[in-house]
Motif scaffolding. Structure first.
Motif, PDB file in Angstrom:
ATOM      1  N   PHE A  32       0.911  -1.243  -0.076  1.00 44.07           N
ATOM      2  CA  PHE A  32       0.010  -0.062  -0.048  1.00 44.07           C
ATOM      3  C   PHE A  32       1.018   1.409   0.100  1.00 44.07           C
ATOM      4  N   ASN A  33       0.449   2.018  -1.072  1.00 45.40           N
ATOM      5  CA  ASN A  33       1.194   3.425  -0.744  1.00 45.40           C
ATOM      6  C   ASN A  33       0.346   4.350   0.211  1.00 45.40           C
ATOM      7  N   GLN A  34       0.955   5.591   0.310  1.00 45.01           N
ATOM      8  CA  GLN A  34       0.144   6.413   1.159  1.00 45.01           C
ATOM      9  C   GLN A  34      -1.131   6.785   1.030  1.00 45.01           C
ATOM     10  N   ASP A  35      -1.776   6.679   2.208  1.00 40.11           N
ATOM     11  CA  ASP A  35      -3.519   6.830   2.304  1.00 40.11           C
ATOM     12  C   ASP A  35      -4.130   5.498   1.455  1.00 40.11           C
ATOM     13  N   GLU A  36      -3.454   4.351   1.428  1.00 35.39           N
ATOM     14  CA  GLU A  36      -4.179   3.373   0.723  1.00 35.39           C
ATOM     15  C   GLU A  36      -4.190   2.191   2.211  1.00 35.39           C
ATOM     16  N   GLY A  37      -5.290   1.155   1.818  1.00 38.79           N
ATOM     17  CA  GLY A  37      -5.339   0.331   2.771  1.00 38.79           C
ATOM     18  C   GLY A  37      -6.423  -0.440   2.418  1.00 38.79           C
ATOM     19  N   LEU A  52       6.660  -5.886   6.580  1.00 35.88           N
ATOM     20  CA  LEU A  52       8.233  -6.128   5.826  1.00 35.88           C
ATOM     21  C   LEU A  52       8.789  -4.721   5.426  1.00 35.88           C
ATOM     22  N   ARG A  53       7.895  -3.692   5.354  1.00 38.55           N
ATOM     23  CA  ARG A  53       8.207  -2.336   4.848  1.00 38.55           C
ATOM     24  C   ARG A  53       7.469  -1.414   5.306  1.00 38.55           C
ATOM     25  N   GLY A  54       7.949  -0.095   5.599  1.00 37.12           N
ATOM     26  CA  GLY A  54       7.128   0.996   6.099  1.00 37.12           C
ATOM     27  C   GLY A  54       6.625   0.972   7.424  1.00 37.12           C
ATOM     28  N   LYS A  55       5.550   1.545   7.834  1.00 37.98           N
ATOM     29  CA  LYS A  55       4.951   1.611   9.070  1.00 37.98           C
ATOM     30  C   LYS A  55       3.425   1.337   8.804  1.00 37.98           C
ATOM     31  N   LEU A  56       2.951   0.638   9.456  1.00 39.83           N
ATOM     32  CA  LEU A  56       1.598  -0.135   9.515  1.00 39.83           C
ATOM     33  C   LEU A  56       0.627   0.917  10.323  1.00 39.83           C
ATOM     34  N   LYS A  85      -4.267   0.594   7.322  1.00 39.12           N
ATOM     35  CA  LYS A  85      -3.833   1.837   6.252  1.00 39.12           C
ATOM     36  C   LYS A  85      -2.573   2.046   6.368  1.00 39.12           C
ATOM     37  N   ASN A  86      -2.151   2.669   5.235  1.00 40.24           N
ATOM     38  CA  ASN A  86      -0.586   3.415   5.389  1.00 40.24           C
ATOM     39  C   ASN A  86      -0.904   4.879   5.402  1.00 40.24           C
ATOM     40  N   LEU A  87      -0.618   5.387   6.385  1.00 45.46           N
ATOM     41  CA  LEU A  87      -0.692   6.843   6.697  1.00 45.46           C
ATOM     42  C   LEU A  87       0.502   7.687   6.428  1.00 45.46           C
ATOM     43  N   ASP A  88       1.626   6.954   5.961  1.00 44.56           N
ATOM     44  CA  ASP A  88       2.961   7.269   5.810  1.00 44.56           C
ATOM     45  C   ASP A  88       3.348   7.459   4.300  1.00 44.56           C
ATOM     46  N   ALA A  89       4.392   8.416   4.210  1.00 48.59           N
ATOM     47  CA  ALA A  89       5.075   8.486   2.689  1.00 48.59           C
ATOM     48  C   ALA A  89       5.461   7.247   2.126  1.00 48.59           C
ATOM     49  N   GLU A  90       6.190   6.572   3.108  1.00 46.38           N
ATOM     50  CA  GLU A  90       6.897   5.261   2.806  1.00 46.38           C
ATOM     51  C   GLU A  90       5.958   4.342   2.393  1.00 46.38           C
ATOM     52  N   VAL A  91       6.316   3.360   1.472  1.00 51.97           N
ATOM     53  CA  VAL A  91       5.635   2.333   1.003  1.00 51.97           C
ATOM     54  C   VAL A  91       5.455   1.309   2.108  1.00 51.97           C
ATOM     55  N   LEU A  92       4.170   0.761   2.296  1.00 47.39           N
ATOM     56  CA  LEU A  92       3.888  -0.396   3.391  1.00 47.39           C
ATOM     57  C   LEU A  92       3.772  -1.540   2.670  1.00 47.39           C
ATOM     58  N   GLU A  93       4.481  -2.697   2.955  1.00 46.61           N
ATOM     59  CA  GLU A  93       4.547  -3.997   2.612  1.00 46.61           C
ATOM     60  C   GLU A  93       4.016  -5.013   3.884  1.00 46.61           C
ATOM     61  N   LEU A  94       3.016  -5.634   3.561  1.00 43.91           N
ATOM     62  CA  LEU A  94       2.744  -6.703   4.463  1.00 43.91           C
ATOM     63  C   LEU A  94       2.723  -8.143   3.942  1.00 43.91           C
ATOM     64  N   ILE A  95       2.758  -9.184   4.816  1.00 45.69           N
ATOM     65  CA  ILE A  95       2.538 -10.643   4.617  1.00 45.69           C
ATOM     66  C   ILE A  95       1.458 -10.723   5.688  1.00 45.69           C
ATOM     67  N   VAL A  96       0.158 -11.370   5.418  1.00 44.50           N
ATOM     68  CA  VAL A  96      -0.894 -11.566   6.477  1.00 44.50           C
ATOM     69  C   VAL A  96      -1.016 -13.116   6.126  1.00 44.50           C
ATOM     70  N   VAL A  97      -1.125 -13.662   7.273  1.00 48.84           N
ATOM     71  CA  VAL A  97      -1.584 -15.277   7.433  1.00 48.84           C
ATOM     72  C   VAL A  97      -2.532 -15.489   8.444  1.00 48.84           C
ATOM     73  N   LYS A  98      -3.467 -16.149   7.619  1.00 51.56           N
ATOM     74  CA  LYS A  98      -4.826 -16.284   8.249  1.00 51.56           C
ATOM     75  C   LYS A  98      -4.611 -18.014   8.547  1.00 51.56           C
TER      76      LYS A  98
END
Length: 104
Positions: A32-37, A52-56, A85-98
């Motif tokens: 997610f880029n800034q303001d995406e989620g 993995l990257r950025g701030k959740l 959400k990603n509220l920051d300028a840096e790209v947010l990268e996540l791994i989600v395991v259910k």
């Protein structure tokens, strides 16, 4: 070949990639880029979320939004309202395991 091989997409564009979805586990890669989620929703399983990257930025149930840095792993119980959400300028990268995999 005994093993199965899965690949994740590398990049900075918005992405919700269902890498593995079977009866055992759902393994999802998100960017997610800034303001995406994600749309606000309820967890349909126990959710393990790795930054993995950025701030959740995540709001759970009626709690204030909390911020989690790279390297953080969250465990979110079943049936919890989530606002991811990603509220920051840096790209947010996540791994989600259910796990266990949702049945619905």
């Amino acid at each position: 070949m005994i093993e199965q091989i899965f690949k994740i997409t590398m990049g900075n564009d918005r992405l919700v990639e269902k890498v593995i979805q079977d009866e055992n586990v759902h393994y999802i890669h998100m960017v997610f880029n800034q303001d995406e989620g994600l749309p606000e929703h309820f967890s349909n399983s126990t959710v393990y979320m790795t930054v993995l990257r950025g701030k959740l930025s995540i709001g759970l149930d009626d709690q204030e939004v909390c911020h989690y840095d790279t390297g953080t792993v969250l465990k979110i119980p079943f049936n919890i309202k989530m606002n991811v959400k990603n509220l920051d300028a840096e790209v947010l990268e996540l791994i989600v395991v259910k796990a266990p995999a949702p049945t619905k």
